[in-house]
Each structure stands twice: as C-alpha cells, then as structure tokens.
Design a protein around this motif. Structure first.
Motif, PDB file in Angstrom:
ATOM      1  N   SER A   1     -26.774  88.499 119.863  1.00 56.79           N
ATOM      2  CA  SER A   1     -26.123  87.878 121.012  1.00 56.79           C
ATOM      3  C   SER A   1     -26.857  88.217 122.302  1.00 56.79           C
ATOM      4  CB  SER A   1     -24.661  88.326 121.106  1.00 56.79           C
ATOM      5  OG  SER A   1     -23.910  87.844 120.007  1.00 56.79           O
ATOM      6  N   PHE A   2     -27.226  89.501 122.458  1.00 59.73           N
ATOM      7  CA  PHE A   2     -27.908  89.915 123.678  1.00 59.73           C
ATOM      8  C   PHE A   2     -29.379  89.495 123.673  1.00 59.73           C
ATOM      9  CE2 PHE A   2     -24.214  92.632 124.026  1.00 59.73           C
ATOM     10  CZ  PHE A   2     -24.005  92.697 125.390  1.00 59.73           C
ATOM     11  N   GLY A   3     -30.018  89.544 122.503  1.00 61.38           N
ATOM     12  CA  GLY A   3     -31.447  89.274 122.448  1.00 61.38           C
ATOM     13  C   GLY A   3     -31.821  87.818 122.302  1.00 61.38           C
TER      14      GLY A   3
ATOM     15  N   THR B   1     -28.271  84.798 124.724  1.00 61.26           N
ATOM     16  CA  THR B   1     -28.372  84.736 126.186  1.00 61.26           C
ATOM     17  C   THR B   1     -29.549  83.860 126.616  1.00 61.26           C
ATOM     18  OG1 THR B   1     -29.629  86.801 126.070  1.00 61.26           O
ATOM     19  CG2 THR B   1     -27.292  86.965 126.621  1.00 61.26           C
ATOM     20  N   LEU B   2     -30.681  83.995 125.910  1.00 66.95           N
ATOM     21  CA  LEU B   2     -31.847  83.162 126.246  1.00 66.95           C
ATOM     22  C   LEU B   2     -31.594  81.701 125.910  1.00 66.95           C
ATOM     23  CD1 LEU B   2     -34.667  85.525 124.965  1.00 66.95           C
ATOM     24  CD2 LEU B   2     -34.128  84.982 127.338  1.00 66.95           C
TER      25      LEU B   2
ATOM     26  N   GLY C   1     -25.150  86.218 133.062  1.00 66.33           N
ATOM     27  CA  GLY C   1     -24.904  85.413 134.256  1.00 66.33           C
ATOM     28  C   GLY C   1     -24.571  86.262 135.463  1.00 66.33           C
ATOM     29  N   SER C   2     -23.738  87.288 135.257  1.00 65.06           N
ATOM     30  CA  SER C   2     -23.357  88.161 136.369  1.00 65.06           C
ATOM     31  C   SER C   2     -24.556  88.972 136.858  1.00 65.06           C
ATOM     32  CB  SER C   2     -22.236  89.098 135.931  1.00 65.06           C
ATOM     33  OG  SER C   2     -21.877  89.976 136.977  1.00 65.06           O
TER      34      SER C   2
ATOM     35  N   LEU D   1     -31.966  93.154 129.005  1.00 63.06           N
ATOM     36  CA  LEU D   1     -31.596  92.664 127.677  1.00 63.06           C
ATOM     37  C   LEU D   1     -32.393  93.372 126.592  1.00 63.06           C
ATOM     38  CD1 LEU D   1     -31.381  88.800 128.262  1.00 63.06           C
ATOM     39  CD2 LEU D   1     -29.482  90.405 128.000  1.00 63.06           C
ATOM     40  N   ALA D   2     -33.692  93.555 126.832  1.00 62.14           N
ATOM     41  CA  ALA D   2     -34.519  94.254 125.848  1.00 62.14           C
ATOM     42  C   ALA D   2     -34.037  95.687 125.655  1.00 62.14           C
ATOM     43  CB  ALA D   2     -35.980  94.232 126.300  1.00 62.14           C
ATOM     44  N   ALA D   3     -33.617  96.343 126.741  1.00 62.96           N
ATOM     45  CA  ALA D   3     -33.117  97.714 126.643  1.00 62.96           C
ATOM     46  C   ALA D   3     -31.821  97.771 125.828  1.00 62.96           C
ATOM     47  CB  ALA D   3     -32.892  98.295 128.040  1.00 62.96           C
TER      48      ALA D   3
END
Length: 534
Positions: free
Chosen positions: A290-292, A295-296, A427-428, A497-499
């Motif tokens: 979801s994060f990696g 989002t993209l 987004g935030s 996001l990578a972190a």
C-alpha cells in the motif's frame, strides 16, 4: 479470561468427484475484478456527477469515501459471517447487495442518494473479497490453489490498473451512470453462476455458530471512527482536536473490542490467529505494498501532469510501466512456486523490489527521459505483482479451514485499510511539504499572495489555476516555480515512502523468520487431485 486452543488444521479438501471448477473460478474472479475497478475508477466519474447533481466538494468526495469506509468496516464482519452461514451463501449475498447498490447508484438523482448507494456497495464488496478468497482456499489445493490465488491477485491488479481507463471511456461515451450500470450487469452474471460455485465447494453449510453481534458492532464503530479520521485528516488537519479525538476514540473502542472478543465463545475475530507470527507477517505484506505501490498508483499521474508537464494521455501510457508487472507477475510467481521456488522467498523478493523501486524513482525530474525511470517503475510494479495473490494463499494455508473466512476478512481489512491510510498520508505529506515551499518562495514573485490557497490547489495538480489564484504578475514564471516546488515535495515524500517500506519489510522479515509455510514447496503439478480443474 477464557483459554482458547486452536484445533489442528484439517487436511485440504480434495477435488475428486467434484464438477469442473473453471466456471466457479471465473465467477469469483469476475466479482473480484469489479470491486477494485470500482475503487480506482469511480473518481473519474466525479466531475460528471458534480455537474449533474450540483453537489458540493464534501458530499462529492464521499461518493468515493463512503465505499472505502464501508468496505473497511465490513470486510472482517463478512469473513465471520461466511464461516457461520457458509462461504457461498455469504458470497452470493454480497454480490446481490453490490448489484442492487450499483443499480441504485446508476439511478441516483442527488448526491446524498449516491453516497448511500456507494456505502451499500462497499458492504457488498467486502463480502466479495472476504468470501471469494475463502471459496478459493476451500475449493482448490496444491498447485491448483497457487494458480487460483495467482489469478485472484492478477484480476484484482487488472481491476485497479484498468479501472480509471474503463471508467473514462464509459463517462466519455455514455455518461457517468453507465460506470455503475456496468458493475450491476457484471454482478448479475456472477449471481447466475452461484449454483456452479456452490457445487465446487463441498459441505459449505457453515459452522452453525451465532454471529458475534457485540464484537461486530464494536469493530464497525472502531473502523468508522478510524477511517473517518483518515478521510477528514487532510481537511481538518491531522493534529486538529476533531481528528485526534476520532483517533483516540477508535483506539479506545478497539481496546474494548479485544477484551470482548477474548471472552466470546464464538468471536468474530479469534485472537488466537494473531498469535501466529507468520500469519501476522504475511498480513503485513499488503500493508507494505500500500505504501510502496498504491500511493504511486494514485498520485504519480498528478506528478507527471503537474511537475513534468505531460498531458493526460501521455501520463496514462507511462503508468503502464508501473501497472504492467501487476498483470504478469502473479502468474509468474505461481509458476515459480510450482517449480520449487519457496513462496516466502518470492515474497521477500517482492518486498525488496518495493524498497529498491521507490528509492530509484527519486530519479524522476520534470525533464527526465522515460527510459531512465522505466526500470524503477517496472521493479516497483513487480514488488506489488509478485506478492499479489501469493500472500493470500500462504496466509490462509496457516489457518484452520473452519476459520478461513475470518482470516481472509482480517487480511483484506488490513489491505484496504492500509491503502486508505497510505493514500491519505501521502496526500497530507505532499500538501504539507508543498505548502512549506510555496510559503517560503511566494514572496519572490510580484503580486503573488494567498499561499495556503495556492498550495492546496497545486497539491491537486492544477498549477495553472493555482497561479491564477495567486495573482502573480508573471503567471508563467509562477507556474514554473510551482512545478519546481511540486517536484521537490514529491521527492521528499518519496523518500519517506521508501523509509516506511523498509521498516515494514524488516518487521515482516522478523515475523517470517524460521517459517517456511506449508505451501512454500508444493508437490509437482499433477500429484494432487486438487491440481485438476484450473
């Protein structure tokens, strides 16, 4: 506190003597395709909906948000219902609810009606995902199960990837109502195939236990509070009293939910399954995706049009580099597993691809050649595609078949919930980073003011309108300033996001350490009766 023991997992159900499963699998996959297509494609219809219904911004946004909130709230509930009344019955009920809700959406005359219909569709979609995965886990075993779950992941990826394009064609050619009418028609076809699905799932009468009403109510309330806080965070402010109060209330209700579930004889969520660290680790894999990746998928098109100055058609073509691996890699992963590659090895590779891909995408710049970022985009897409479907099968392999619906519900609750969180956080974070850069640089442009309004409009990708709102004398120069600011903010968020992905990957690796999973090295194809029929 009651002491709970988990019975040993029953042997996999064999397929000998059962009718062919191609039609049942196709029916489940068609339903699974519609749900993510709706999630990613509905946003395309919002301008037409707003024009037709004269809706304000907030109720118009809830056309999308109502579906997501309802989906997140009821996924786990449906998983529990499936184990009680039978997976096929619960799946059919969800498909029927989705079909009715989609028809109501197509006929809506005002936005509040449409919001309610989309919430109802979210409830039906939750049943389709939870019960569809449980049906596959029950109807197939061995290499056939691996291929079926690979198709599950592939079809879900296709729905997400093609949703905006298909919705755009329908809106442009026939109008926004046809987006929902097509969903209703597809689910009617699924309902016609329910008898075939029932024939592929033996002894699916359910456990006969009673529905955990207190647990279900508490979980729905907690998820409503949590998802509302996430949805409203970017509007009210993440540290505003309203948002912090919603988060605190959600945590309090979840704590009560845990206490109640631990004392129930037939809980909606058997907390004993969460004591299996491998199951928890596998359930976190979609969170990393979801994060990696998600989002993209949601925000990279805005970067390509706003910062890079590409038109919508070009941005769509470039996005194929990100989505194409999601269409190919699930089946590739299934083939590799049947040839002896451990499934957990592929899952670790997929997580590594997400981290490496996100880091490499920092190569993006307004004037970058697409060939320079093609490989990072493909790697990031492979990070999503290699684990899609595969992780579902591996997670459900660890669970007593009698609890498969509940386990699938929990997995998909984390999947969709984390997507909502990841997209909202992105987004935030982008708006905050961009706002800081605009505030610091707006004074260098004659006549420019209203930094907050300009940053908010620019964060949505509309740099031209943002420049008009600013009142800058040199509009073209101010647009170039906004493009540079957007590019800088994008890179800041990408590093973040990578972190997050790296931390999640480390946690998952620890949880999966020492566990190979029962299906990490399946028998060669053809050795199991369950290998026939896919």
């Amino acid at each position: 506190m009651r002491t709970q023991t988990t019975p040993p997992a029953a042997p996999p159900v064999r397929a000998t003597g059962r009718p062919g499963r191609a039609l049942p699998l196709a029916a489940v996959l068609l339903a699974v395709f519609v749900v993510p297509m709706s999630i990613s494609g509905t946003a395309v219809a919002l301008p037409g909906i707003g024009a037709d219904t004269q809706a304000g911004l907030a109720p118009l946004q809830w056309v999308v948000n109502a579906f997501n909130v309802a989906f997140a709230c009821f996924t786990l509930v449906w998983g529990s219902v499936a184990d009680i009344v039978g997976r096929v019955r619960a799946f059919a009920a969800g498909a029927a609810v989705y079909a009715v809700a989609s028809a109501a959406s197509a006929l809506a005359t005002d936005v509040l009606w449409l919001d309610g219909a989309r919430a109802l569709a979210g409830i039906g979609g939750a049943a389709i995902f939870s019960c569809g995965a449980a049906i596959i886990a029950t109807a197939f075993d061995g290499p056939a199960r691996a291929r079926a779950f690979a198709l599950f992941g592939t079809v879900a990826g296709v729905g997400v990837a093609l949703g905006p394009s298909l919705a755009g064609l329908l809106v442009q050619g026939l109008g926004w109502r046809w987006v929902f009418a097509v969903h209703a028609a597809a689910l009617l076809l699924v309902l016609l195939a329910v008898p075939a699905v029932a024939g592929a799932v033996p002894a699916d009468g359910g456990s006969g236990a009673r529905l955990d009403l207190p647990g279900s109510a508490l979980f729905v309330v907690a998820m409503v509070l949590l998802t509302t806080a996430i949805v409203q965070g970017s509007q009210w402010g993440w540290v505003s009293p309203g948002v912090l109060g919603l988060f605190a209330a959600a945590l309090a209700v979840l704590a009560v939910f845990a206490v109640v579930e631990d004392r129930r004889e037939h809980p909606m969520l058997d907390l004993s399954v969460l004591r299996d660290r491998r199951f928890v680790g596998l359930c976190l894999v979609p969170v990393a995706a979801s994060f990696g990746f998600v989002t993209l998928l949601s925000h990279l098109p805005s970067y390509l049009t706003a910062a890079a100055g590409r038109d919508t058609a070009a941005a769509g073509l470039i996005m194929l580099l990100l989505t194409a691996p999601v269409l190919i890699c699930p089946m590739l992963a299934a083939k590799l597993v049947t040839r002896g590659i451990p499934a957990l090895t592929l899952i670790h590779v997929s997580l590594g691809c997400l981290v490496v891909g996100d880091l490499a995408l920092t190569l993006f710049s307004p004037d970058v050649k697409i060939l320079a970022v093609a490989l990072p985009m493909l790697v990031t897409g492979a990070g999503m595609g290699l684990s899609a479907g595969l992780v579902d099968g591996q997670a459900l392999e660890l669970i007593d078949p009698a609890k498969a619906g509940m386990a699938a519900g929990f997995l998909n609750t984390l999947r969709l919930g984390s997507e909502a969180i990841a997209v909202a956080v992105y987004g935030s974070a982008l708006a905050t980073a961009l706002g800081t850069r605009v505030d610091n640089g707006i004074g260098d442009h004659a006549g420019a003011s209203h930094a907050d309004l300009v940053a908010a409009r620019a964060a949505g990708g509309d740099l031209a309108r943002a420049a008009e709102l600013s009142g800058a004398v040199d509009t073209e120069g101010f647009v170039r300033f906004l493009a540079r600011s957007y590019d800088s903010a994008f890179h800041t968020v990408l590093w973040g996001l990578a972190a997050v992905c790296a931390v999640l990957c480390a946690v998952i690796a620890v949880l999966l350490r020492g566990g190979s999973g029962r299906n990490s090295r399946p028998a060669p194809a053809g050795n199991s009766p369950g290998d026939r029929g896919v």
